[in-house]
Design a protein around this motif. Structure first.
Motif, PDB file in Angstrom:
ATOM      1  N   TRP A  16       0.913  -1.211  -0.062  1.00  0.00           N
ATOM      2  CA  TRP A  16       0.037  -0.016  -0.072  1.00  0.00           C
ATOM      3  C   TRP A  16       0.888   1.182  -0.050  1.00  0.00           C
ATOM      4  O   TRP A  16       0.552   2.305  -0.652  1.00  0.00           O
ATOM      5  CB  TRP A  16      -1.053  -0.061   1.231  1.00  0.00           C
ATOM      6  CG  TRP A  16      -2.263  -0.585   0.893  1.00  0.00           C
ATOM      7  CD1 TRP A  16      -2.598  -1.619   0.057  1.00  0.00           C
ATOM      8  CD2 TRP A  16      -3.637  -0.088   1.422  1.00  0.00           C
ATOM      9  NE1 TRP A  16      -3.764  -1.776   0.019  1.00  0.00           N
ATOM     10  CE2 TRP A  16      -4.609  -0.714   0.942  1.00  0.00           C
ATOM     11  CE3 TRP A  16      -3.788   0.889   2.218  1.00  0.00           C
ATOM     12  CZ2 TRP A  16      -5.953  -0.689   1.074  1.00  0.00           C
ATOM     13  CZ3 TRP A  16      -5.114   1.061   2.494  1.00  0.00           C
ATOM     14  CH2 TRP A  16      -6.383   0.220   2.088  1.00  0.00           C
ATOM     15  N   LEU A  18       0.697   3.403   2.543  1.00  0.00           N
ATOM     16  CA  LEU A  18       0.156   4.347   3.134  1.00  0.00           C
ATOM     17  C   LEU A  18       1.084   4.987   4.132  1.00  0.00           C
ATOM     18  O   LEU A  18       1.636   4.256   4.857  1.00  0.00           O
ATOM     19  CB  LEU A  18      -1.210   3.654   3.548  1.00  0.00           C
ATOM     20  CG  LEU A  18      -2.309   4.818   4.235  1.00  0.00           C
ATOM     21  CD1 LEU A  18      -2.722   5.687   3.172  1.00  0.00           C
ATOM     22  CD2 LEU A  18      -3.448   3.815   4.926  1.00  0.00           C
ATOM     23  N   GLY A  42      -8.592  -3.609   2.803  1.00  0.00           N
ATOM     24  CA  GLY A  42      -7.614  -2.789   3.154  1.00  0.00           C
ATOM     25  C   GLY A  42      -7.480  -2.612   4.587  1.00  0.00           C
ATOM     26  O   GLY A  42      -6.829  -3.256   5.402  1.00  0.00           O
ATOM     27  N   ILE A  61     -11.088   1.599   5.147  1.00  0.00           N
ATOM     28  CA  ILE A  61     -10.321   2.544   4.218  1.00  0.00           C
ATOM     29  C   ILE A  61      -9.734   1.528   3.190  1.00  0.00           C
ATOM     30  O   ILE A  61      -9.262   0.451   3.413  1.00  0.00           O
ATOM     31  CB  ILE A  61      -9.070   2.848   5.034  1.00  0.00           C
ATOM     32  CG1 ILE A  61      -9.402   3.948   6.153  1.00  0.00           C
ATOM     33  CG2 ILE A  61      -8.157   3.872   3.744  1.00  0.00           C
ATOM     34  CD1 ILE A  61      -8.093   4.414   6.834  1.00  0.00           C
ATOM     35  N   ARG A  63      -8.331   0.855  -0.782  1.00  0.00           N
ATOM     36  CA  ARG A  63      -7.693   1.545  -1.884  1.00  0.00           C
ATOM     37  C   ARG A  63      -7.972   1.198  -3.189  1.00  0.00           C
ATOM     38  O   ARG A  63      -8.283  -0.148  -3.428  1.00  0.00           O
ATOM     39  CB  ARG A  63      -6.169   1.207  -1.757  1.00  0.00           C
ATOM     40  CG  ARG A  63      -5.229   1.890  -2.748  1.00  0.00           C
ATOM     41  CD  ARG A  63      -3.881   1.472  -2.351  1.00  0.00           C
ATOM     42  NE  ARG A  63      -2.732   2.241  -3.631  1.00  0.00           N
ATOM     43  CZ  ARG A  63      -2.246   1.567  -4.641  1.00  0.00           C
ATOM     44  NH1 ARG A  63      -2.606   0.381  -4.884  1.00  0.00           N
ATOM     45  NH2 ARG A  63      -1.440   2.157  -5.264  1.00  0.00           N
ATOM     46  N   TYR A  70      -7.839   6.699  -2.313  1.00  0.00           N
ATOM     47  CA  TYR A  70      -8.227   5.973  -1.223  1.00  0.00           C
ATOM     48  C   TYR A  70      -9.974   6.299  -0.835  1.00  0.00           C
ATOM     49  O   TYR A  70     -10.505   7.652  -1.308  1.00  0.00           O
ATOM     50  CB  TYR A  70      -7.970   6.101   0.025  1.00  0.00           C
ATOM     51  CG  TYR A  70      -6.395   5.812   0.033  1.00  0.00           C
ATOM     52  CD1 TYR A  70      -6.101   4.575   0.367  1.00  0.00           C
ATOM     53  CD2 TYR A  70      -5.367   6.514  -0.363  1.00  0.00           C
ATOM     54  CE1 TYR A  70      -4.776   3.915   0.275  1.00  0.00           C
ATOM     55  CE2 TYR A  70      -4.114   6.172  -0.231  1.00  0.00           C
ATOM     56  CZ  TYR A  70      -3.720   4.984  -0.107  1.00  0.00           C
ATOM     57  OH  TYR A  70      -2.427   4.487  -0.248  1.00  0.00           O
ATOM     58  N   SER A 123      -4.387  10.121   0.569  1.00  0.00           N
ATOM     59  CA  SER A 123      -4.168   9.455   1.973  1.00  0.00           C
ATOM     60  C   SER A 123      -4.281  10.527   2.973  1.00  0.00           C
ATOM     61  O   SER A 123      -4.727  10.440   3.967  1.00  0.00           O
ATOM     62  CB  SER A 123      -2.976   8.606   2.001  1.00  0.00           C
ATOM     63  OG  SER A 123      -1.751   9.440   1.741  1.00  0.00           O
ATOM     64  N   LEU A 126      -7.800  11.633   4.527  1.00  0.00           N
ATOM     65  CA  LEU A 126      -8.328  10.707   5.191  1.00  0.00           C
ATOM     66  C   LEU A 126      -8.898  11.091   6.744  1.00  0.00           C
ATOM     67  O   LEU A 126      -9.969  10.741   6.979  1.00  0.00           O
ATOM     68  CB  LEU A 126      -7.800   9.201   5.409  1.00  0.00           C
ATOM     69  CG  LEU A 126      -7.611   8.808   3.956  1.00  0.00           C
ATOM     70  CD1 LEU A 126      -6.609   7.315   3.883  1.00  0.00           C
ATOM     71  CD2 LEU A 126      -9.029   8.080   3.491  1.00  0.00           C
TER      72      LEU A 126
END
Length: 284
Positions: A16, A18, A42, A61, A63, A70, A123, A126
């Protein structure tokens, strides 16, 4: 955050990519109790907030593989369960309120899967979006208690009338107006505004959902937009039946003021007015 934190940080180092500080950011926004774990789609995020039956409010969450962006989703059970219990959230007055809630939150409802989904986002967006998404879920859940025969709540009407009567000649009084465009997901019942002064957002606590929104506005202003504002929740009575004791405690601990209206109406309005510095002397 214990085991959930380890899972999250491990996953962040995988495919990911992230940002590893997302958990920290979510914890800061939601104050406490965040649990994050990896799932096939996710990440599952469980908050400290609870629904009417005591389950923790949770979301996912996810992707998007094509764009790398996202989105936030629920588990697809909230709306179908309301429908199964006879709460026709997609029809009549409830349907109109449901559509308004989704429109304000920029969330779509997938009739095929039952899921509520946010738009795609970067991201870094979020944490702020998560506040609005959980607020949306609470508002949708509260539709089960909505009486379609009642268009305006008596307490809300009484409070707005009294606020207007006692403060209307001193401040600008706006109804259902956001503190600012960047805080547009959390709409107070009344916004008090005076030139050059900090705005005061008043939420009339007709349900736990309204207290959630007040708390979310306070957190978003503190952690995301850094805007100066005061957030007040006006309770109907000392032993209110409109909100739970747990939510009242959260409001007392996190908001700027939580006055009680009935039985001390003028005192309650004066307490709200104290949040605007120029009114302290004249109304004390």
């Amino acid at each position: 955050m214990g085991a959930g934190s380890e899972v999250f940080q491990g996953a962040c180092g995988g495919s990911w990519g992230l940002a590893v500080n997302l958990e920290h950011d979510l914890c800061e926004y939601f104050c406490d109790g965040i649990q994050i774990s990896e799932v096939p789609a996710g990440f599952a995020v469980s908050t400290a907030f609870e629904d009417k039956i005591g389950d923790r409010i949770a979301f996912y969450i996810v992707r998007d593989e094509q764009t790398g962006l996202y989105r936030l989703e629920d588990d697809g059970s909230l709306v179908p369960e309301l429908l199964a219990m006879g709460t026709k959230v997609t029809e009549g007055q409830r349907g109109r309120v449901f559509a308004t809630i989704l429109g304000q939150s920029r969330v779509t409802y997938d009739e095929d899967t039952g899921e509520l989904k946010s738009p795609l986002m970067q991201s870094q967006e979020l944490p702020q979006a998560a506040l609005g998404f959980v607020s949306m879920m609470m508002r949708v859940s509260a539709l089960s208690a909505m009486n379609p025969e009642i268009v305006r709540n008596t307490f809300r009407d009484d409070a707005i009338i009294r606020i207007t009567q006692e403060l209307g000649d001193r401040v600008q009084i706006l109804t259902e107006q956001a503190v600012s465009p960047s805080l547009g997901e959390f709409i107070p019942d009344v916004l008090l505004s005076a030139p050059g002064k900090m705005p005061v957002a008043v939420f009339i606590a007709v349900s736990d959902a309204r207290l959630y929104e007040a708390i979310f506005l306070r957190m978003a202003a503190d952690h995301e937009t850094k805007e100066l504002c005061s957030v007040v929740a006006l309770l109907d009575r000392d032993n209110s039946r409109l909100v739970t004791g747990k939510m009242r405690q959260r409001a007392l601990n996190r908001l700027d003021a939580t006055p009680v209206f009935y039985g001390a109406e003028s005192e309650a309005i004066a307490r709200i007015a104290k949040e605007i510095p120029t009114l302290r002397t004249s109304l004390q």
